[in-house]
Design a protein around this motif. Structure first.
Motif, PDB file in Angstrom:
ATOM      1  N   PRO A 137       0.841  -1.207   0.000  1.00 36.49           N
ATOM      2  CA  PRO A 137       0.000   0.000   0.000  1.00 36.49           C
ATOM      3  C   PRO A 137       0.873   1.254   0.000  1.00 36.49           C
ATOM      4  CG  PRO A 137      -0.630  -1.510   1.761  1.00 36.49           C
ATOM      5  CD  PRO A 137       0.641  -2.038   1.182  1.00 36.49           C
ATOM      6  N   THR A 138       0.447   2.266  -0.732  1.00 32.79           N
ATOM      7  CA  THR A 138       1.190   3.528  -0.771  1.00 32.79           C
ATOM      8  C   THR A 138       0.265   4.639  -0.276  1.00 32.79           C
ATOM      9  OG1 THR A 138       0.424   4.079  -2.988  1.00 32.79           O
ATOM     10  CG2 THR A 138       2.438   2.732  -2.840  1.00 32.79           C
ATOM     11  N   GLU A 139       0.789   5.834  -0.185  1.00 36.72           N
ATOM     12  CA  GLU A 139      -0.035   6.986   0.219  1.00 36.72           C
ATOM     13  C   GLU A 139      -1.278   7.069  -0.685  1.00 36.72           C
ATOM     14  OE1 GLU A 139      -0.924   9.503   2.444  1.00 36.72           O
ATOM     15  OE2 GLU A 139       0.376   8.028   3.413  1.00 36.72           O
ATOM     16  N   LYS A 140      -1.096   6.738  -1.963  1.00 32.56           N
ATOM     17  CA  LYS A 140      -2.214   6.857  -2.914  1.00 32.56           C
ATOM     18  C   LYS A 140      -3.170   5.672  -2.833  1.00 32.56           C
ATOM     19  CE  LYS A 140      -0.307   7.837  -7.035  1.00 32.56           C
ATOM     20  NZ  LYS A 140       1.077   8.158  -7.179  1.00 32.56           N
ATOM     21  N   THR A 141      -2.662   4.457  -2.565  1.00 34.20           N
ATOM     22  CA  THR A 141      -3.541   3.272  -2.677  1.00 34.20           C
ATOM     23  C   THR A 141      -4.098   2.797  -1.335  1.00 34.20           C
ATOM     24  OG1 THR A 141      -1.664   1.754  -2.573  1.00 34.20           O
ATOM     25  CG2 THR A 141      -2.429   2.389  -4.761  1.00 34.20           C
ATOM     26  N   LYS A 142      -3.642   3.394  -0.227  1.00 32.30           N
ATOM     27  CA  LYS A 142      -4.164   2.989   1.083  1.00 32.30           C
ATOM     28  C   LYS A 142      -5.682   3.207   1.095  1.00 32.30           C
ATOM     29  CE  LYS A 142      -3.093   5.327   4.843  1.00 32.30           C
ATOM     30  NZ  LYS A 142      -2.165   6.056   5.698  1.00 32.30           N
ATOM     31  N   VAL A 143      -6.464   2.130   1.376  1.00 28.59           N
ATOM     32  CA  VAL A 143      -7.931   2.245   1.358  1.00 28.59           C
ATOM     33  C   VAL A 143      -8.370   2.898   2.662  1.00 28.59           C
ATOM     34  CG1 VAL A 143     -10.100   0.944   1.213  1.00 28.59           C
ATOM     35  CG2 VAL A 143      -8.129   0.221  -0.141  1.00 28.59           C
ATOM     36  N   ARG A 144      -8.993   4.068   2.574  1.00 27.14           N
ATOM     37  CA  ARG A 144      -9.287   4.840   3.786  1.00 27.14           C
ATOM     38  C   ARG A 144     -10.659   4.539   4.382  1.00 27.14           C
ATOM     39  NH1 ARG A 144      -4.897   8.776   3.378  1.00 27.14           N
ATOM     40  NH2 ARG A 144      -4.001   8.036   1.436  1.00 27.14           N
ATOM     41  N   ARG A 145     -11.719   4.505   3.554  1.00 26.27           N
ATOM     42  CA  ARG A 145     -13.077   4.218   4.046  1.00 26.27           C
ATOM     43  C   ARG A 145     -13.278   2.713   4.027  1.00 26.27           C
ATOM     44  NH1 ARG A 145     -16.998   5.101   5.828  1.00 26.27           N
ATOM     45  NH2 ARG A 145     -18.511   4.906   4.150  1.00 26.27           N
ATOM     46  N   LEU A 146     -13.716   2.130   5.131  1.00 24.73           N
ATOM     47  CA  LEU A 146     -13.934   0.688   5.270  1.00 24.73           C
ATOM     48  C   LEU A 146     -12.725  -0.105   4.757  1.00 24.73           C
ATOM     49  CD1 LEU A 146     -17.673   0.562   4.122  1.00 24.73           C
ATOM     50  CD2 LEU A 146     -16.811   0.541   6.456  1.00 24.73           C
ATOM     51  N   SER A 166     -13.737  -3.927  -7.335  1.00 27.74           N
ATOM     52  CA  SER A 166     -13.123  -2.892  -8.173  1.00 27.74           C
ATOM     53  C   SER A 166     -11.635  -2.796  -7.902  1.00 27.74           C
ATOM     54  CB  SER A 166     -13.813  -1.549  -7.947  1.00 27.74           C
ATOM     55  OG  SER A 166     -13.862  -1.259  -6.580  1.00 27.74           O
ATOM     56  N   VAL A 167     -10.958  -2.227  -8.885  1.00 23.07           N
ATOM     57  CA  VAL A 167      -9.495  -2.081  -8.810  1.00 23.07           C
ATOM     58  C   VAL A 167      -9.123  -0.666  -9.233  1.00 23.07           C
ATOM     59  CG1 VAL A 167      -7.326  -2.786  -9.952  1.00 23.07           C
ATOM     60  CG2 VAL A 167      -8.957  -4.531  -9.218  1.00 23.07           C
ATOM     61  N   VAL A 168      -8.150  -0.108  -8.556  1.00 25.19           N
ATOM     62  CA  VAL A 168      -7.563   1.177  -8.959  1.00 25.19           C
ATOM     63  C   VAL A 168      -6.060   0.972  -9.152  1.00 25.19           C
ATOM     64  CG1 VAL A 168      -7.101   3.571  -8.259  1.00 25.19           C
ATOM     65  CG2 VAL A 168      -9.320   2.546  -7.743  1.00 25.19           C
ATOM     66  N   ILE A 169      -5.546   1.453 -10.270  1.00 26.59           N
ATOM     67  CA  ILE A 169      -4.106   1.313 -10.583  1.00 26.59           C
ATOM     68  C   ILE A 169      -3.542   2.700 -10.884  1.00 26.59           C
ATOM     69  CG2 ILE A 169      -2.395   0.269 -12.149  1.00 26.59           C
ATOM     70  CD1 ILE A 169      -4.603  -1.752 -12.941  1.00 26.59           C
ATOM     71  N   PHE A 170      -2.384   2.990 -10.340  1.00 27.43           N
ATOM     72  CA  PHE A 170      -1.678   4.239 -10.674  1.00 27.43           C
ATOM     73  C   PHE A 170      -0.387   3.897 -11.411  1.00 27.43           C
ATOM     74  CE2 PHE A 170      -4.042   5.233  -6.808  1.00 27.43           C
ATOM     75  CZ  PHE A 170      -4.665   6.411  -7.156  1.00 27.43           C
ATOM     76  N   GLY A 171       0.025   4.754 -12.314  1.00 24.11           N
ATOM     77  CA  GLY A 171       1.319   4.528 -12.962  1.00 24.11           C
ATOM     78  C   GLY A 171       1.509   5.395 -14.179  1.00 24.11           C
ATOM     79  N   LYS A 172       2.469   4.985 -14.970  1.00 24.74           N
ATOM     80  CA  LYS A 172       2.744   5.685 -16.234  1.00 24.74           C
ATOM     81  C   LYS A 172       2.831   4.637 -17.329  1.00 24.74           C
ATOM     82  CE  LYS A 172       5.187   9.698 -14.515  1.00 24.74           C
ATOM     83  NZ  LYS A 172       6.407  10.496 -14.491  1.00 24.74           N
ATOM     84  N   LEU A 214       0.717  -0.419 -19.348  1.00 22.04           N
ATOM     85  CA  LEU A 214       0.833   0.218 -18.032  1.00 22.04           C
ATOM     86  C   LEU A 214       1.319  -0.827 -17.031  1.00 22.04           C
ATOM     87  CD1 LEU A 214       0.141   2.596 -16.048  1.00 22.04           C
ATOM     88  CD2 LEU A 214      -2.123   1.562 -15.822  1.00 22.04           C
ATOM     89  N   PRO A 215       2.522  -0.678 -16.494  1.00 17.39           N
ATOM     90  CA  PRO A 215       2.997  -1.655 -15.507  1.00 17.39           C
ATOM     91  C   PRO A 215       2.126  -1.596 -14.254  1.00 17.39           C
ATOM     92  CG  PRO A 215       4.768  -0.180 -16.233  1.00 17.39           C
ATOM     93  CD  PRO A 215       3.486   0.387 -16.745  1.00 17.39           C
ATOM     94  N   ILE A 216       1.679  -2.774 -13.784  1.00 18.23           N
ATOM     95  CA  ILE A 216       0.805  -2.806 -12.600  1.00 18.23           C
ATOM     96  C   ILE A 216       1.714  -2.939 -11.379  1.00 18.23           C
ATOM     97  CG2 ILE A 216      -1.223  -3.889 -11.535  1.00 18.23           C
ATOM     98  CD1 ILE A 216      -1.753  -5.243 -14.287  1.00 18.23           C
ATOM     99  N   THR A 217       2.069  -1.798 -10.811  1.00 20.68           N
ATOM    100  CA  THR A 217       2.978  -1.818  -9.661  1.00 20.68           C
ATOM    101  C   THR A 217       2.341  -1.190  -8.427  1.00 20.68           C
ATOM    102  OG1 THR A 217       3.927   0.239 -10.446  1.00 20.68           O
ATOM    103  CG2 THR A 217       5.109  -1.774 -11.034  1.00 20.68           C
ATOM    104  N   GLU A 218       1.412  -0.262  -8.654  1.00  9.70           N
ATOM    105  CA  GLU A 218       0.765   0.429  -7.527  1.00  9.70           C
ATOM    106  C   GLU A 218      -0.743   0.227  -7.700  1.00  9.70           C
ATOM    107  OE1 GLU A 218       1.881   4.561  -7.374  1.00  9.70           O
ATOM    108  OE2 GLU A 218       1.089   4.814  -5.344  1.00  9.70           O
ATOM    109  N   ALA A 219      -1.299  -0.733  -6.964  1.00 10.43           N
ATOM    110  CA  ALA A 219      -2.693  -1.112  -7.229  1.00 10.43           C
ATOM    111  C   ALA A 219      -3.387  -1.543  -5.942  1.00 10.43           C
ATOM    112  CB  ALA A 219      -2.742  -2.251  -8.240  1.00 10.43           C
ATOM    113  N   SER A 220      -4.710  -1.370  -5.929  1.00 11.76           N
ATOM    114  CA  SER A 220      -5.519  -1.833  -4.797  1.00 11.76           C
ATOM    115  C   SER A 220      -6.824  -2.387  -5.339  1.00 11.76           C
ATOM    116  CB  SER A 220      -5.828  -0.666  -3.854  1.00 11.76           C
ATOM    117  OG  SER A 220      -6.486   0.351  -4.577  1.00 11.76           O
ATOM    118  N   ALA A 221      -7.456  -3.264  -4.555  1.00  6.26           N
ATOM    119  CA  ALA A 221      -8.809  -3.725  -4.874  1.00  6.26           C
ATOM    120  C   ALA A 221      -9.705  -3.337  -3.706  1.00  6.26           C
ATOM    121  CB  ALA A 221      -8.831  -5.236  -5.061  1.00  6.26           C
ATOM    122  N   LYS A 222     -10.990  -3.196  -3.980  1.00  7.35           N
ATOM    123  CA  LYS A 222     -11.962  -3.020  -2.905  1.00  7.35           C
ATOM    124  C   LYS A 222     -13.161  -3.886  -3.274  1.00  7.35           C
ATOM    125  CE  LYS A 222     -13.836   0.503   0.162  1.00  7.35           C
ATOM    126  NZ  LYS A 222     -14.135   1.922   0.396  1.00  7.35           N
TER     127      LYS A 222
END
Ligand SMILES: Cc1cc2nc3c(=O)[nH]c(=O)nc-3n(C[C@H](O)[C@H](O)[C@H](O)COP(=O)(O)OP(=O)(O)OC[C@H]3O[C@@H](n4cnc5c(N)ncnc54)[C@H](O)[C@@H]3O)c2cc1C
Length: 220
Positions: free
Chosen positions: A7-16, A106-112, A157-165
């Motif tokens: 988990p990173t600052e961006k992918t940390k799941v905050r609500r529930l 659902s999934v959220v991915i960040f990257g370049k 898009l390399p999947i390196t920074e990702a979360s699921a909910k």
């Protein structure tokens, strides 16, 4: 590759946060079941969110389109991108208006993203894209010409920074509401394939191939 994403600052799941997952297997299962994502990026401080198809190959998400597409041209320029993928599994009907919800994955991915310029890799990516959405289609159709390949941009898009909910199960009502005379539960929803409809200009005598007649959206 590690089993879990960090988990990173961006992918940390905050609500529930208990609904959050950083498990690679879980995230890849969701990515492999869906085939539409929403790609978010900013051009001159203007955010855009564009729906598009995708395929996952290994630890990369592939998207493609016209080489003239603003989205693809923008993403090729080393910009930060946020991709989301959503599967809806049910409508959750609670006893109170407030506690209505949805079951989802659902999934959220960040990257370049990077342009795939190697011809072989590009052809493999387009094959993977086609197979992800309609397995066994590629083998039956005319392959792309050199001109068509030139007109197509493929990005990875390399999947390196990702979360699921993920939300599953029943509504969660306030304790005092469980005695109310209101129906509560889940309406399951899913996307299904209908009967194939032949093109008006289909030549006579062409049978429906098995990859079409047997197509199931939830096939995995
Ligand atoms: C289910 C689905 C799958 C798709 N799959 C692909 C794919 O695999 N590859 C691909 O290249 N494109 C795909 N598209 C189309 C994609 O959404 C864009 O329309 C396309 O990439 C052209 O983008 P552009 O950068 O040229 O548009 P732009 O020039 O950036 O678009 C200009 C403006 O047009 C409007 N616009 C563009 N697209 C849409 C849209 N889809 N809905 C509403 N308004 C829109 C927006 O206001 C946008 O700001 C798909 C669309 C959907 C809905």
């Amino acid at each position: 590759m590690t089993e879990n994403f960090t988990p990173t600052e961006k992918t940390k799941v905050r609500r529930l946060p208990k609904r959050g997952s950083f498990e690679r297997k879980t995230i890849y299962q969701i990515l492999d079941e869906a085939f539409i994502c929403h790609v978010g990026f900013a051009v001159d401080a203007q955010p855009f969110v564009i729906p598009t198809g995708y395929a996952r190959v290994g630890d990369n998400l592939l998207i493609h389109g016209s080489a003239a597409s603003r989205m693809l041209r923008a993403l090729a320029w080393d910009v930060n991108v946020c991709v989301t993928v959503t599967l809806i599994d049910g409508l959750v009907l609670a006893r109170s208006a407030f506690h209505h919800s949805m079951n989802y994955r659902s999934v959220v991915i960040f990257g370049k993203a990077k342009v795939i310029s190697d011809e072989r890799e590009k052809a493999d990516a387009l094959y993977a894209f086609s197979e992800h959405i309609i397995p066994n289609r590629w083998a039956e159709v005319r392959p792309p010409t050199e001109k068509e390949l030139k007109a197509t941009l493929v990005l990875s898009l390399p999947i390196t920074e990702a979360s699921a909910k993920i939300r599953t199960g029943n509504p969660v009502d306030d304790e005092e509401d469980y005695v109310l005379d209101v129906w509560a539960g889940v309406i399951p929803v899913c996307m299904t394939a209908g009967e194939p409809v032949a093109d008006d200009r289909l030549e006579d005598g062409i049978p429906i191939p098995p990859h079409v007649s047997n197509y199931k959206y939830y096939r995995r």
